[in-house]
Every structure is written in structure tokens, then in C-alpha cells.
Write a protein that holds these residues in place. Structure first.
Motif, PDB file in Angstrom:
ATOM      1  N   ARG A  53       0.854  -1.173   0.000  1.00  0.00           N
ATOM      2  CA  ARG A  53       0.000   0.000   0.000  1.00  0.00           C
ATOM      3  C   ARG A  53       0.898   1.233   0.000  1.00  0.00           C
ATOM      4  NH1 ARG A  53      -4.903   0.946   0.603  1.00  0.00           N
ATOM      5  NH2 ARG A  53      -5.500   2.880   1.559  1.00  0.00           N
ATOM      6  N   CYS A  54       0.544   2.248  -0.780  1.00  0.00           N
ATOM      7  CA  CYS A  54       1.316   3.482  -0.807  1.00  0.00           C
ATOM      8  C   CYS A  54       1.298   4.095   0.596  1.00  0.00           C
ATOM      9  CB  CYS A  54       0.734   4.460  -1.822  1.00  0.00           C
ATOM     10  SG  CYS A  54       1.700   5.984  -1.946  1.00  0.00           S
ATOM     11  N   PRO A  55       2.459   4.441   1.153  1.00  0.00           N
ATOM     12  CA  PRO A  55       2.492   4.977   2.517  1.00  0.00           C
ATOM     13  C   PRO A  55       2.064   6.442   2.629  1.00  0.00           C
ATOM     14  CG  PRO A  55       4.708   4.846   1.640  1.00  0.00           C
ATOM     15  CD  PRO A  55       3.797   4.219   0.618  1.00  0.00           C
ATOM     16  N   ASN A  56       1.817   7.114   1.509  1.00  0.00           N
ATOM     17  CA  ASN A  56       1.381   8.509   1.563  1.00  0.00           C
ATOM     18  C   ASN A  56      -0.062   8.584   2.053  1.00  0.00           C
ATOM     19  OD1 ASN A  56       3.842   9.408   0.584  1.00  0.00           O
ATOM     20  ND2 ASN A  56       3.198   9.146  -1.527  1.00  0.00           N
ATOM     21  N   ASP A  57      -0.309   9.444   3.016  1.00  0.00           N
ATOM     22  CA  ASP A  57      -1.621   9.550   3.659  1.00  0.00           C
ATOM     23  C   ASP A  57      -2.743   9.886   2.689  1.00  0.00           C
ATOM     24  OD1 ASP A  57      -0.571   8.925   6.125  1.00  0.00           O
ATOM     25  OD2 ASP A  57      -0.235  11.027   6.675  1.00  0.00           O
ATOM     26  N   ASP A  58      -2.459  10.710   1.690  1.00  0.00           N
ATOM     27  CA  ASP A  58      -3.511  11.151   0.772  1.00  0.00           C
ATOM     28  C   ASP A  58      -3.590  10.312  -0.503  1.00  0.00           C
ATOM     29  OD1 ASP A  58      -1.066  12.085  -0.017  1.00  0.00           O
ATOM     30  OD2 ASP A  58      -1.817  13.985  -0.799  1.00  0.00           O
ATOM     31  N   CYS A  59      -3.059   9.099  -0.487  1.00  0.00           N
ATOM     32  CA  CYS A  59      -3.054   8.236  -1.677  1.00  0.00           C
ATOM     33  C   CYS A  59      -3.697   6.891  -1.354  1.00  0.00           C
ATOM     34  CB  CYS A  59      -1.625   8.025  -2.163  1.00  0.00           C
ATOM     35  SG  CYS A  59      -1.530   7.024  -3.655  1.00  0.00           S
ATOM     36  N   ASP A  60      -4.475   6.384  -2.292  1.00  0.00           N
ATOM     37  CA  ASP A  60      -5.132   5.086  -2.120  1.00  0.00           C
ATOM     38  C   ASP A  60      -4.462   3.974  -2.914  1.00  0.00           C
ATOM     39  OD1 ASP A  60      -7.080   6.102  -0.403  1.00  0.00           O
ATOM     40  OD2 ASP A  60      -8.321   6.755  -2.082  1.00  0.00           O
ATOM     41  N   GLY A  61      -3.284   4.235  -3.474  1.00  0.00           N
ATOM     42  CA  GLY A  61      -2.593   3.233  -4.276  1.00  0.00           C
ATOM     43  C   GLY A  61      -2.259   1.995  -3.471  1.00  0.00           C
ATOM     44  N   SER A  62      -2.496   0.817  -4.058  1.00  0.00           N
ATOM     45  CA  SER A  62      -2.175  -0.429  -3.370  1.00  0.00           C
ATOM     46  C   SER A  62      -1.945  -1.538  -4.380  1.00  0.00           C
ATOM     47  CB  SER A  62      -3.298  -0.820  -2.404  1.00  0.00           C
ATOM     48  OG  SER A  62      -4.470  -1.097  -3.136  1.00  0.00           O
ATOM     49  N   GLY A  63      -1.291  -2.576  -3.928  1.00  0.00           N
ATOM     50  CA  GLY A  63      -1.068  -3.762  -4.745  1.00  0.00           C
ATOM     51  C   GLY A  63       0.180  -3.673  -5.594  1.00  0.00           C
ATOM     52  N   LEU A  64       1.122  -4.556  -5.345  1.00  0.00           N
ATOM     53  CA  LEU A  64       2.335  -4.639  -6.146  1.00  0.00           C
ATOM     54  C   LEU A  64       1.964  -5.144  -7.532  1.00  0.00           C
ATOM     55  CD1 LEU A  64       5.374  -4.192  -5.957  1.00  0.00           C
ATOM     56  CD2 LEU A  64       5.611  -6.572  -5.282  1.00  0.00           C
ATOM     57  N   GLY A  65       2.278  -4.371  -8.549  1.00  0.00           N
ATOM     58  CA  GLY A  65       1.907  -4.729  -9.914  1.00  0.00           C
ATOM     59  C   GLY A  65       0.545  -4.192 -10.318  1.00  0.00           C
ATOM     60  N   GLU A  66      -0.157  -3.565  -9.383  1.00  0.00           N
ATOM     61  CA  GLU A  66      -1.451  -2.951  -9.684  1.00  0.00           C
ATOM     62  C   GLU A  66      -1.295  -1.431  -9.701  1.00  0.00           C
ATOM     63  OE1 GLU A  66      -4.410  -4.517  -7.033  1.00  0.00           O
ATOM     64  OE2 GLU A  66      -3.663  -6.555  -7.308  1.00  0.00           O
ATOM     65  N   ASP A  67      -0.973  -0.840  -8.551  1.00  0.00           N
ATOM     66  CA  ASP A  67      -0.699   0.592  -8.463  1.00  0.00           C
ATOM     67  C   ASP A  67       0.767   0.857  -8.144  1.00  0.00           C
ATOM     68  OD1 ASP A  67      -3.374   1.372  -8.911  1.00  0.00           O
ATOM     69  OD2 ASP A  67      -3.858   1.147  -6.795  1.00  0.00           O
TER      70      ASP A  67
END
Length: 83
Positions: A53-67
Motif C-alpha cells: 500500500r502506498c504509505p502517503n496519507d492522501d493516496c489510495d494506491g495499493s497492490g504490487l503490480g497494480e498501483d
């Protein structure tokens, strides 16, 4: 025999020193988040090595190879202008 970190090129006199260094090497395993564009260390993006999961508080990116993608999978190219 000298042991070299393949990520940052630092040298160590023993294999144990190299292995211990790998856990904290800043050059190792950088990820790029496709959602926010930030480059983060893999260590910051996962707690268990399976879920990312992206560790930035304002980001919803997750998944290796997805985001999240490994930074060394990218190459920089220049955009060609329309003809």
C-alpha cells in the motif's frame, strides 16, 4: 573476500555485514506509485511482504503490480512531438 551491495555498491568485509546492510539499504527496492507518482521504499509500503500500500496519507494506491511498481522496471523516454 569483499562483499558488495548490488544496490548501492558499498563494500563489506563479511557476508554477515552485507546481509545486515541489505535490511536498511536506501537504494534497495524502490517502488513507484502510479496513483500519486511518488517513489517510496518497499520497506515503507509493506509490513508483511505480501500486502502493499502506498504509505502517503492522501493516496489510495495499493497492490504490487497494480498501483505500485518496482522503480527498476521503469525506463525514462522522451515524448516525441507530433509531426
Amino acid at each position: 573476500m569483499t562483499h558488495v551491495c548490488r544496490n548501492c555498491k558499498r563494500t563489506f568485509s563479511t557476508e554477515l555485514e552485507l546481509e545486515l546492510h541489505k535490511d536498511t539499504c536506501d537504494a534497495a527496492s524502490q517502488l513507484v506509485c502510479q496513483e500519486c507518482g511518488e517513489k517510496v521504499s518497499e520497506r515503507r509500503a509493506t509490513r508483511d511482504g505480501w500486502h502493499y500500500r502506498c504509505p502517503n496519507d492522501d493516496c489510495d494506491g495499493s497492490g504490487l503490480g497494480e498501483d505500485l511498481y518496482r522503480a527498476d522496471d521503469f525506463s525514462v523516454t522522451s515524448a516525441s512531438s507530433p509531426r
